[in-house]
Design an enzyme around this catalytic site. Structure first.
Site, short mmCIF file in Angstrom:
data_model
loop_
_atom_site.label_atom_id
_atom_site.label_comp_id
_atom_site.label_asym_id
_atom_site.label_seq_id
_atom_site.Cartn_x
_atom_site.Cartn_y
_atom_site.Cartn_z
CG HIS A 46 -58.56 56.65 94.77
ND1 HIS A 46 -58.15 57.78 95.46
CD2 HIS A 46 -59.90 56.54 95.00
CE1 HIS A 46 -59.19 58.33 96.06
NE2 HIS A 46 -60.26 57.59 95.80
CE1 TYR A 90 -55.37 58.06 103.60
CE2 TYR A 90 -54.06 57.06 101.85
CZ TYR A 90 -54.17 57.93 102.92
OH TYR A 90 -53.09 58.65 103.33
CD GLU A 173 -50.93 59.95 99.21
OE1 GLU A 173 -52.12 59.73 98.98
OE2 GLU A 173 -50.38 59.74 100.30
#
Length: 560
Positions: A46, A90, A173
């Site tokens: 993540h 991200y 994902e």
């Protein structure tokens, strides 16, 4: 592809998963059983934003505000991926991308058994209908219920949804129900925050190791990855579009309404937002308009804010090249993390999306510059921005395409931390003194396996006697020359770093050319120089709880 789009994709897939036990036919339409599995201690990665690297290691918690993982209520959840490089994409704060900061990547692991349910479709309503779920309750909330887990978990403690980034892509994902995600243990994989405003620079280096900075992989087939895009074609397309846009009646009229002088940020953004709305009506931007309509991050207000920020950095006399690069690659509309300009391209026409995005971004930046700084020629500024962006992408990625350049060294390579360095010839390892003038020394650098970054080189100097010729010192990657920025970090040491990211390995070689200048013919003695070696700096590692760069030292001789 954006989280929102991922959410849509996942919803479609889920619809196939939730069919009642007696309705497996419907589930088969939305669930890919061949890619679904049960695993013990299931792990994924993540990407976390700046300011949250420490807190997330204490456990996963659902945010009290914000998108909570997705704009779509059906797809709100904790997102992770099997690819740590994709996860790094991200780690930049979309609200403040020009800060230069990035967060980090964590590895998350569930205890016990986890069922990964692979989806085929991207429509939440269809998924819920085919799986026999409530059409009025958010999809991801239903995924976390005991009933759903009992029906689709195959004895596991939880169900996680999965979806490929694109057809043909190996990356996946995962969408986790927020309540279920609280059970995840968290382990730090890499922290970019320690680099401060250079965090995004570290992130780009990390991502490019696997060419995963091309978030385009989330939206198009692997055959259209960043490596294979034809940038010469994109350049031509982009410039043609700019000319067409400039001469279009409504756009031309809007350009004539520009204040054309320094104004407040508020007025600049207001004008640019109106310009954005007008430009999107042009047929040349039809693909981009479609993406803009489905992804809030492409909204005119975001484009306007981004253009003003970039213009301010470009106009700044104190901004160095890295800051300008960070501005150009900020994760906002038009330009993203290395390949973010194609983020959200769902029509499998990546090349066109990229060209349209760069064209609009370039025009908006050109419009913004006179609003926050000096008056410039719009066409020149736009074309200059196009060249800067395309050149940067080529520098990062073309080394993986170009034929290998192997000069054939005559000395034994020094192997350390996965790198291999050597003097190109014996003569390169000798610094001759006793005369005025220049001398050049070549060093060959490669990596044994995985592509690794070259952070820079430390060069010993003697002010006035042995100085670095900054204009001639450079590094070539498979024959492509990249300039270096050099600065004295001590009285007798100069540090030079590539102006663009450099990676070696897997057939990609670099040749470092060090140029020295002697303004005096006076001989140099060994005891006058601080070090008898040149230090090549590689990736960052931790030694005794301290982060340092891998260093490879090549020793030289001083001869008259």
């Amino acid at each position: 592809m954006s989280r929102k789009l991922f959410a849509s994709i996942l919803i479609g897939a889920l619809l196939g998963i939730g069919a009642p036990p007696s309705a497996h036919a419907g589930a088969d339409d939305v669930v890919d059983s061949s890619k679904s599995f049960v695993m013990e201690n299931f792990s994924s990665y993540h990407g976390t934003k700046p300011g949250y690297v420490d807190s997330i290691q204490k456990g996963i918690q659902k945010p009290k505000s914000g998108t909570q993982g997705n704009y779509d209520d059906d797809w709100k959840g904790f997102y992770s991926t099997d690819n740590k490089y994709d996860a790094a994409g991200y780690s930049v704060d979309n609200e403040n991308p020009l800060s230069g900061k990035a967060g980090g990547v964590v590895k998350v692991t569930y205890p016990g058994l986890t069922k990964v349910l692979a989806l085929k479709v991207d429509n939440a309503e269809t998924i819920k209908k085919e799986l026999g779920l409530s059409l009025t309750e958010p999809l991801m909330e239903q995924v976390g219920t005991e009933e759903f887990i009992k029906r689709f978990g195959d004895g596991a403690s939880r169900v996680v949804l999965s979806l490929p980034f694109a057809e043909g892509s190996s990356s996946v994902e995962y969408i986790n129900n927020w309540e279920q995600a609280k059970a995840l243990s968290v382990e730090l994989e890499i922290n970019f925050e320690t680099r401060g405003k250079r965090g995004q620079d570290a992130m780009y280096e990390y991502m490019a190791q696997a060419c995963a900075g091309n978030r385009v992989r989330r939206s198009v087939g692997s055959s259209l990855s960043c490596i294979n895009l034809d940038w010469d074609v994109i350049r031509d397309k982009t410039k043609t579009k700019i000319e067409s846009l400039k001469e279009h009646g409504p756009i031309k009229n809007k350009m004539s309404e520009s204040p054309n002088k320094t104004v407040s940020e508020e007025k600049a953004k207001q004008y640019l937002e109106e310009f954005h709305q007008t430009a999107l009506e042009h047929p040349e931007l039809s693909e981009l308009k479609t993406v803009t309509g489905t992804n809030p991050v492409f909204a005119g207000a975001n484009y306007a804010a981004w253009a003003v920020n970039v213009a301010q950095v470009i106009d700044s006399e104190t901004a160095d090249n890295l800051e300008k690069t960070t501005a150009a690659l900020s994760i906002l509309p038009g330009i993203g993390s290395v390949m973010g300009i194609a983020d959200g391209a769902v029509h499998h026409n990546t090349e066109e999306i990229v060209a349209q995005s760069i064209a609009l971004s370039s025009l908006m930046v050109a419009q913004a510059i006179p609003l926050v700084g000096e008056l410039v020629d719009i066409g020149f500024a736009a074309y200059n921005f196009v060249e800067s962006i395309i050149n940067l992408f080529q520098v990062v990625h073309n080394s993986y395409n170009r034929p290998a350049y192997s000069p054939g060294h005559k000395t034994q390579p020094f192997l350390h931390d996965g790198y291999a360095v050597s003097w190109n010839t014996v003569e390169d390892s000798i610094i001759r003194t006793g005369f005025q003038g220049e001398s050049g020394h070549d060093i060959k650098i490669t990596a044994e396996n995985t592509p690794l970054p070259i952070a820079g080189v430390l060069l010993p100097t003697i002010p006035g006697k042995l100085d670095v010729n900054k204009s001639k010192t450079h590094i070539s990657v498979n024959g492509r020359k990249i300039r270096m920025r050099c600065r004295a970090i001590d009285g007798d040491v100069t540090f030079c770093r590539p102006k663009s990211p450099v990676y070696v390995g897997n057939g990609v070689h670099a040749n470092l050319h060090v140029a020295f200048h002697r303004s005096s013919s006076e001989k140099i003695h060994s005891n006058e120089i601080s070090s008898d070696s040149i230090g090549v700096l590689g990736y960052q590692k931790t030694v005794d709880h301290t982060k340092v760069n891998s260093k490879l030292s090549l020793f030289f001789e001083i001869k008259s």
